[in-house]
Write a protein that holds these residues in place. Structure first.
Motif, PDB file in Angstrom:
ATOM      1  N   GLN A  95       0.838  -1.192   0.000  1.00 40.41           N
ATOM      2  CA  GLN A  95       0.000   0.000   0.000  1.00 40.41           C
ATOM      3  C   GLN A  95       0.877   1.248   0.000  1.00 40.41           C
ATOM      4  OE1 GLN A  95      -3.025  -0.158   3.052  1.00 40.41           O
ATOM      5  NE2 GLN A  95      -3.112  -2.375   2.910  1.00 40.41           N
ATOM      6  N   PHE A  96       0.508   2.185  -0.855  1.00 43.73           N
ATOM      7  CA  PHE A  96       1.217   3.456  -0.953  1.00 43.73           C
ATOM      8  C   PHE A  96       0.196   4.586  -0.938  1.00 43.73           C
ATOM      9  CE2 PHE A  96       4.283   0.510  -2.600  1.00 43.73           C
ATOM     10  CZ  PHE A  96       5.505   1.033  -2.241  1.00 43.73           C
ATOM     11  N   TRP A  97       0.628   5.740  -0.469  1.00 41.45           N
ATOM     12  CA  TRP A  97      -0.177   6.959  -0.518  1.00 41.45           C
ATOM     13  C   TRP A  97       0.308   7.779  -1.700  1.00 41.45           C
ATOM     14  CZ3 TRP A  97      -4.322   7.159   2.441  1.00 41.45           C
ATOM     15  CH2 TRP A  97      -4.341   6.486   3.656  1.00 41.45           C
ATOM     16  N   LEU A  98      -0.595   8.062  -2.644  1.00 38.45           N
ATOM     17  CA  LEU A  98      -0.249   8.848  -3.824  1.00 38.45           C
ATOM     18  C   LEU A  98      -1.026  10.156  -3.812  1.00 38.45           C
ATOM     19  CD1 LEU A  98      -0.406   6.049  -6.556  1.00 38.45           C
ATOM     20  CD2 LEU A  98       1.532   6.722  -5.119  1.00 38.45           C
ATOM     21  N   PRO A  99      -0.421  11.255  -4.260  1.00 39.48           N
ATOM     22  CA  PRO A  99      -1.125  12.538  -4.289  1.00 39.48           C
ATOM     23  C   PRO A  99      -2.321  12.509  -5.237  1.00 39.48           C
ATOM     24  CG  PRO A  99       1.235  12.866  -4.567  1.00 39.48           C
ATOM     25  CD  PRO A  99       0.979  11.397  -4.698  1.00 39.48           C
ATOM     26  N   ILE A 100      -3.430  13.028  -4.769  1.00 36.23           N
ATOM     27  CA  ILE A 100      -4.615  13.148  -5.619  1.00 36.23           C
ATOM     28  C   ILE A 100      -4.278  14.086  -6.774  1.00 36.23           C
ATOM     29  CG2 ILE A 100      -6.975  14.062  -5.725  1.00 36.23           C
ATOM     30  CD1 ILE A 100      -7.354  13.042  -2.859  1.00 36.23           C
ATOM     31  N   GLY A 101      -4.615  13.671  -7.984  1.00 38.29           N
ATOM     32  CA  GLY A 101      -4.360  14.474  -9.175  1.00 38.29           C
ATOM     33  C   GLY A 101      -3.009  14.216  -9.821  1.00 38.29           C
ATOM     34  N   SER A 102      -2.200  13.349  -9.213  1.00 35.80           N
ATOM     35  CA  SER A 102      -0.891  13.051  -9.800  1.00 35.80           C
ATOM     36  C   SER A 102      -1.058  12.080 -10.966  1.00 35.80           C
ATOM     37  CB  SER A 102       0.042  12.456  -8.741  1.00 35.80           C
ATOM     38  OG  SER A 102      -0.481  11.239  -8.240  1.00 35.80           O
ATOM     39  N   ASP A 103      -0.038  12.015 -11.808  1.00 33.08           N
ATOM     40  CA  ASP A 103      -0.034  11.113 -12.957  1.00 33.08           C
ATOM     41  C   ASP A 103       0.246   9.691 -12.459  1.00 33.08           C
ATOM     42  OD1 ASP A 103       1.686   9.617 -15.128  1.00 33.08           O
ATOM     43  OD2 ASP A 103       0.442  11.100 -16.190  1.00 33.08           O
ATOM     44  N   LEU A 104      -0.725   8.791 -12.636  1.00 32.41           N
ATOM     45  CA  LEU A 104      -0.585   7.430 -12.112  1.00 32.41           C
ATOM     46  C   LEU A 104       0.598   6.702 -12.736  1.00 32.41           C
ATOM     47  CD1 LEU A 104      -1.629   5.268 -10.223  1.00 32.41           C
ATOM     48  CD2 LEU A 104      -3.244   4.566 -12.003  1.00 32.41           C
ATOM     49  N   HIS A 105       0.885   6.968 -14.002  1.00 28.38           N
ATOM     50  CA  HIS A 105       2.031   6.319 -14.654  1.00 28.38           C
ATOM     51  C   HIS A 105       3.344   6.731 -13.973  1.00 28.38           C
ATOM     52  CE1 HIS A 105       4.432   4.519 -17.817  1.00 28.38           C
ATOM     53  NE2 HIS A 105       5.090   5.660 -17.922  1.00 28.38           N
ATOM     54  N   ASP A 106       3.517   8.021 -13.743  1.00 31.72           N
ATOM     55  CA  ASP A 106       4.732   8.506 -13.072  1.00 31.72           C
ATOM     56  C   ASP A 106       4.837   7.955 -11.652  1.00 31.72           C
ATOM     57  OD1 ASP A 106       5.465   9.955 -15.309  1.00 31.72           O
ATOM     58  OD2 ASP A 106       4.641  11.849 -14.557  1.00 31.72           O
ATOM     59  N   MET A 107       3.716   7.974 -10.931  1.00 28.70           N
ATOM     60  CA  MET A 107       3.711   7.478  -9.559  1.00 28.70           C
ATOM     61  C   MET A 107       4.010   5.981  -9.522  1.00 28.70           C
ATOM     62  SD  MET A 107       3.243   9.941  -7.415  1.00 28.70           S
ATOM     63  CE  MET A 107       4.117  11.080  -8.474  1.00 28.70           C
ATOM     64  N   SER A 108       3.467   5.232 -10.481  1.00 27.53           N
ATOM     65  CA  SER A 108       3.724   3.791 -10.543  1.00 27.53           C
ATOM     66  C   SER A 108       5.201   3.511 -10.773  1.00 27.53           C
ATOM     67  CB  SER A 108       2.890   3.148 -11.654  1.00 27.53           C
ATOM     68  OG  SER A 108       1.524   3.246 -11.357  1.00 27.53           O
ATOM     69  N   ASN A 109       5.851   4.300 -11.618  1.00 30.50           N
ATOM     70  CA  ASN A 109       7.292   4.139 -11.838  1.00 30.50           C
ATOM     71  C   ASN A 109       8.075   4.392 -10.555  1.00 30.50           C
ATOM     72  OD1 ASN A 109       7.141   3.403 -14.527  1.00 30.50           O
ATOM     73  ND2 ASN A 109       7.250   5.513 -15.262  1.00 30.50           N
ATOM     74  N   LYS A 110       7.677   5.404  -9.794  1.00 25.93           N
ATOM     75  CA  LYS A 110       8.357   5.689  -8.521  1.00 25.93           C
ATOM     76  C   LYS A 110       8.150   4.554  -7.525  1.00 25.93           C
ATOM     77  CE  LYS A 110       8.272  10.677  -9.020  1.00 25.93           C
ATOM     78  NZ  LYS A 110       7.869  11.966  -8.466  1.00 25.93           N
ATOM     79  N   VAL A 111       6.924   4.026  -7.476  1.00 26.33           N
ATOM     80  CA  VAL A 111       6.642   2.908  -6.577  1.00 26.33           C
ATOM     81  C   VAL A 111       7.464   1.690  -6.975  1.00 26.33           C
ATOM     82  CG1 VAL A 111       4.859   1.230  -5.933  1.00 26.33           C
ATOM     83  CG2 VAL A 111       4.343   3.678  -5.877  1.00 26.33           C
ATOM     84  N   LEU A 112       7.556   1.409  -8.275  1.00 27.98           N
ATOM     85  CA  LEU A 112       8.349   0.263  -8.725  1.00 27.98           C
ATOM     86  C   LEU A 112       9.817   0.412  -8.331  1.00 27.98           C
ATOM     87  CD1 LEU A 112       6.759  -0.468 -12.204  1.00 27.98           C
ATOM     88  CD2 LEU A 112       6.590  -1.846 -10.116  1.00 27.98           C
ATOM     89  N   GLU A 113      10.329   1.624  -8.374  1.00 29.57           N
ATOM     90  CA  GLU A 113      11.715   1.851  -7.924  1.00 29.57           C
ATOM     91  C   GLU A 113      11.860   1.522  -6.439  1.00 29.57           C
ATOM     92  OE1 GLU A 113      14.701   2.786  -9.419  1.00 29.57           O
ATOM     93  OE2 GLU A 113      13.553   2.206 -11.195  1.00 29.57           O
ATOM     94  N   ILE A 114      10.879   1.912  -5.650  1.00 30.88           N
ATOM     95  CA  ILE A 114      10.909   1.620  -4.214  1.00 30.88           C
ATOM     96  C   ILE A 114      10.850   0.110  -3.989  1.00 30.88           C
ATOM     97  CG2 ILE A 114       9.599   1.820  -2.053  1.00 30.88           C
ATOM     98  CD1 ILE A 114       8.755   4.654  -3.097  1.00 30.88           C
ATOM     99  N   LEU A 115       9.984  -0.575  -4.725  1.00 36.46           N
ATOM    100  CA  LEU A 115       9.848  -2.022  -4.552  1.00 36.46           C
ATOM    101  C   LEU A 115      11.071  -2.781  -5.045  1.00 36.46           C
ATOM    102  CD1 LEU A 115       6.108  -2.523  -5.540  1.00 36.46           C
ATOM    103  CD2 LEU A 115       7.107  -2.489  -3.249  1.00 36.46           C
ATOM    104  N   ARG A 116      11.762  -2.243  -6.031  1.00 33.52           N
ATOM    105  CA  ARG A 116      12.983  -2.901  -6.537  1.00 33.52           C
ATOM    106  C   ARG A 116      14.133  -2.762  -5.556  1.00 33.52           C
ATOM    107  NH1 ARG A 116      12.006  -0.194 -11.864  1.00 33.52           N
ATOM    108  NH2 ARG A 116      10.775  -1.686 -13.009  1.00 33.52           N
ATOM    109  N   PHE A 117      14.220  -1.630  -4.908  1.00 33.90           N
ATOM    110  CA  PHE A 117      15.329  -1.349  -4.009  1.00 33.90           C
ATOM    111  C   PHE A 117      14.796  -0.932  -2.644  1.00 33.90           C
ATOM    112  CE2 PHE A 117      16.669  -0.191  -8.326  1.00 33.90           C
ATOM    113  CZ  PHE A 117      17.681  -1.115  -8.487  1.00 33.90           C
TER     114      PHE A 117
END
Length: 72
Positions: free
Chosen positions: A47-69
Motif C-alpha cells: 500500500q502506498f499513498w499517492l497525491p490526488i491528481g498526480s499522474d498514475l504512470h509517473d507514480m507507478s514508476n516511482k513505486v516500482l523503484e521503491i519495490l525494486r530497491f
C-alpha cells in the motif's frame, strides 16, 4: 508499506486506516491530499499513498523503484 510518494510527505511511512489522507492532518501548513493505492508484486500487496491528481504512470514508476530497491 504505507509510504507516501510525492507531495510534502514524500518518503514518510504513514499507518492510517481509510483511503484518503490529508497532509494537513500531519502539519497544518501542508496542502497535499493523498489516496491509498495498492500495488501487487510477486503476489504480495503493498500500500502506498499517492497525491490526488498526480499522474498514475509517473507514480507507478516511482513505486516500482521503491519495490525494486527496498530501504531497510
Amino acid at each position: 508499506m504505507n509510504i507516501c510518494v510525492g507531495g510534502e510527505l514524500d518518503g514518510q511511512k504513514i499507518e492510517r486506516e481509510g483511503r484518503l489522507l490529508k497532509a494537513s492532518e500531519i502539519d497544518p501548513s501542508f496542502e497535499t491530499q493523498y489516496y491509498k493505492q495498492i500495488f501487487n508484486r510477486d503476489n504480495v500487496n503493498y500500500q502506498f499513498w499517492l497525491p490526488i491528481g498526480s499522474d498514475l504512470h509517473d507514480m507507478s514508476n516511482k513505486v516500482l523503484e521503491i519495490l525494486r530497491f527496498p530501504k531497510n
